[in-house]
Design an enzyme around this catalytic site. Structure first.
Site, mmCIF file in Angstrom:
data_model
loop_
_atom_site.group_PDB
_atom_site.id
_atom_site.type_symbol
_atom_site.label_atom_id
_atom_site.label_comp_id
_atom_site.label_asym_id
_atom_site.label_seq_id
_atom_site.Cartn_x
_atom_site.Cartn_y
_atom_site.Cartn_z
ATOM 1 N N ASP A 157 -4.932 -12.617 2.938
ATOM 2 C CA ASP A 157 -6.202 -12.123 3.491
ATOM 3 C C ASP A 157 -7.365 -12.406 2.532
ATOM 4 O OD1 ASP A 157 -5.132 -8.592 3.221
ATOM 5 O OD2 ASP A 157 -4.852 -10.302 1.861
ATOM 6 N N HIS A 191 0.814 -1.217 0.000
ATOM 7 C CA HIS A 191 0.000 0.000 0.000
ATOM 8 C C HIS A 191 0.845 1.264 0.000
ATOM 9 C CE1 HIS A 191 -3.687 -2.177 0.324
ATOM 10 N NE2 HIS A 191 -3.341 -2.759 1.449
ATOM 11 N N ASP A 203 -2.705 -10.375 -2.759
ATOM 12 C CA ASP A 203 -3.320 -9.926 -1.501
ATOM 13 C C ASP A 203 -4.786 -9.557 -1.781
ATOM 14 O OD1 ASP A 203 -2.289 -8.520 1.353
ATOM 15 O OD2 ASP A 203 -4.041 -7.562 0.459
ATOM 16 N N HIS A 213 -6.359 -7.018 -0.924
ATOM 17 C CA HIS A 213 -6.509 -5.589 -1.200
ATOM 18 C C HIS A 213 -5.712 -5.177 -2.439
ATOM 19 C CE1 HIS A 213 -7.154 -6.068 3.190
ATOM 20 N NE2 HIS A 213 -8.116 -5.198 2.975
HETATM 21 N N1 LIG Z 1 -11.631 -2.318 9.527
HETATM 22 C C1 LIG Z 1 -10.328 -2.624 8.986
HETATM 23 C C2 LIG Z 1 -9.810 -1.476 8.164
HETATM 24 C C3 LIG Z 1 -8.464 -1.854 7.585
HETATM 25 N N2 LIG Z 1 -7.904 -0.828 6.739
HETATM 26 C C4 LIG Z 1 -6.533 -1.127 6.271
HETATM 27 C C5 LIG Z 1 -6.422 -2.479 5.624
HETATM 28 C C6 LIG Z 1 -4.976 -2.732 5.207
HETATM 29 C C7 LIG Z 1 -4.760 -4.116 4.624
HETATM 30 C C8 LIG Z 1 -3.342 -4.381 4.340
HETATM 31 S S1 LIG Z 1 -2.992 -5.850 3.411
HETATM 32 MG MG LIG Z 2 -4.163 -7.528 -4.462
HETATM 33 ZN ZN LIG Z 3 -4.500 -6.965 2.299
#
Ligand SMILES: NCCCNCCCCCS
Ligand SMILES: [Mg+2]
Ligand SMILES: [Zn+2]
Length: 329
Positions: free
Chosen positions: A270, A145, A181, A183
């Protein structure tokens, strides 16, 4: 450490037991030699991150505590629409200028941890650049990120981006980064968005519904020379591996056509069905198949550890990707 979540400060999802659990499983499964990181200094970090951002991170905790703040350094004010994007002197202003999200605190150990995590990635990258077929960088904090001058999403230095740039600096003509990932790898995309020498691909939850919210849509395909060298594959809540693997297939076809000299996998797990902050439905067995498909690309491969927050399952899930990969070698 704390994490601002739902209006309260919670124990962070991105906690030390994640790395400890993965390392335990790697050793239990006798996956391979476990090596400590070497120290590469800041030069490779500065190939991706800006000098002012690195200098900010280095002094942020001291600047914060110098003002007598009682808690951890958490950004609380940002240059919103119509405001000036210049770097203020005050630490509260600089925290906001250099971040895009408030769930990520800076504490006394953050600078050292971010440097160590970058060194873990660069140590593994050097092994692959010097002939190892593959290496797994057990990075914590994660990195995908982080933009050139932004922290957030538990990330400070973009370990996958640093590694891809190191491959390029050591003679690789093209490098592909595949982010599996849950995200969107917003930082990784942004860093290479105008470039055709590093292809960035991410499969992830729909940003309309989930972090990072403001990047990662399918119409983002690159800019200028980088047009056509970024690919986002977006899925809705409840996506199982049978669907997700179609996106992986699309990604692999793009990577094969690109013919990179090296492959970096931003490995977050995740995507797991029981992950507390995500909404895909992959099972532990699916990670064996994921690793196997990645292995079939038959490229020198570096895995950088990203997310995955079901700590009980993270060791099995990460090692399953690596075991599936190993099956193809
Ligand atoms: N309620 C959870 C909010 C999380 N916000 C950041 C997520 C970062 C994931 C990194 S792989
Ligand atoms: Mg990804
Ligand atoms: Zn993630």
């Amino acid at each position: 450490m704390t994490e601002l979540d739902g209006g309260i400060l919670i124990e962070p999802h991105e906690k030390p037991s994640r790395a400890e659990t993965i390392l335990g499983r790697v050793k239990q499964e006798q996956l391979g030699e476990v090596l400590p990181p070497r120290d590469f200094g800041l030069a490779p970090v500065l190939r991706v991150h800006t000098r002012d951002y690195v200098d900010f991170l280095k002094t942020s905790w001291a600047d914060w505590t110098a003002e007598g703040k009682p808690g951890e350094a958490i950004p609380a004010v940002w240059p919103g629409r119509g405001m000036r994007h210049r770097v203020p002197k005050d630490i509260d202003g600089r925290l906001g200028y250099y971040s895009f999200a408030a769930e990520t605190s800076i504490t006394e150990g953050t600078w050292d941890a971010a440097c160590a995590s970058a060194n873990v990635a660069l140590t593994a990258q050097a092994l692959v650049a010097n002939g190892e077929a593959a290496a797994f960088a057990l990075c914590r904090p994660p990195g995908h990120h982080a933009h050139a001058d932004l922290f957030g999403g538990y990330c400070f230095f973009n370990n996958a981006a640093l590694s891809a740039q190191a491959f390029r600096d050591q003679g690789a003509r093209r490098v592909a980064i595949l982010d599996v990932d849950f995200h969107h790898g917003n930082g990784t995309q942004a860093i290479f968005y105008q470039r055709d020498d590093v292809m960035t691909i991410s499969l992830h939850g729909d940003p309309d519904l989930v972090f990072p919210h403001f990047l990662g849509f399918e119409d983002e395909t690159g800019d200028g020379a980088g047009e056509g060298f970024n690919l986002n594959i977006v899925y809705p809540p409840g996506t199982p591996f049978s669907i997700w693997r179609e996106g992986l297939e699309t990604a692999c076809a793009r990577i094969e056509a690109y013919q990179p000299d090296a492959l970096v996998i931003a490995l977050g797990v995740d995507t797991f069905e029981d992950d507390p902050i995500s909404f895909f439905k992959l099972t532990s067995a699916d990670y064996l198949l994921m690793g196997e498909r990645i292995g079939k690309l038959n490229l020198p491969t570096l895995f950088t550890m990203e997310g995955g927050y079901d700590v009980d399952a993270i060791g099995v899930n990460v090692v399953n990707v690596l075991k599936g990969f190993e099956r193809t070698r």
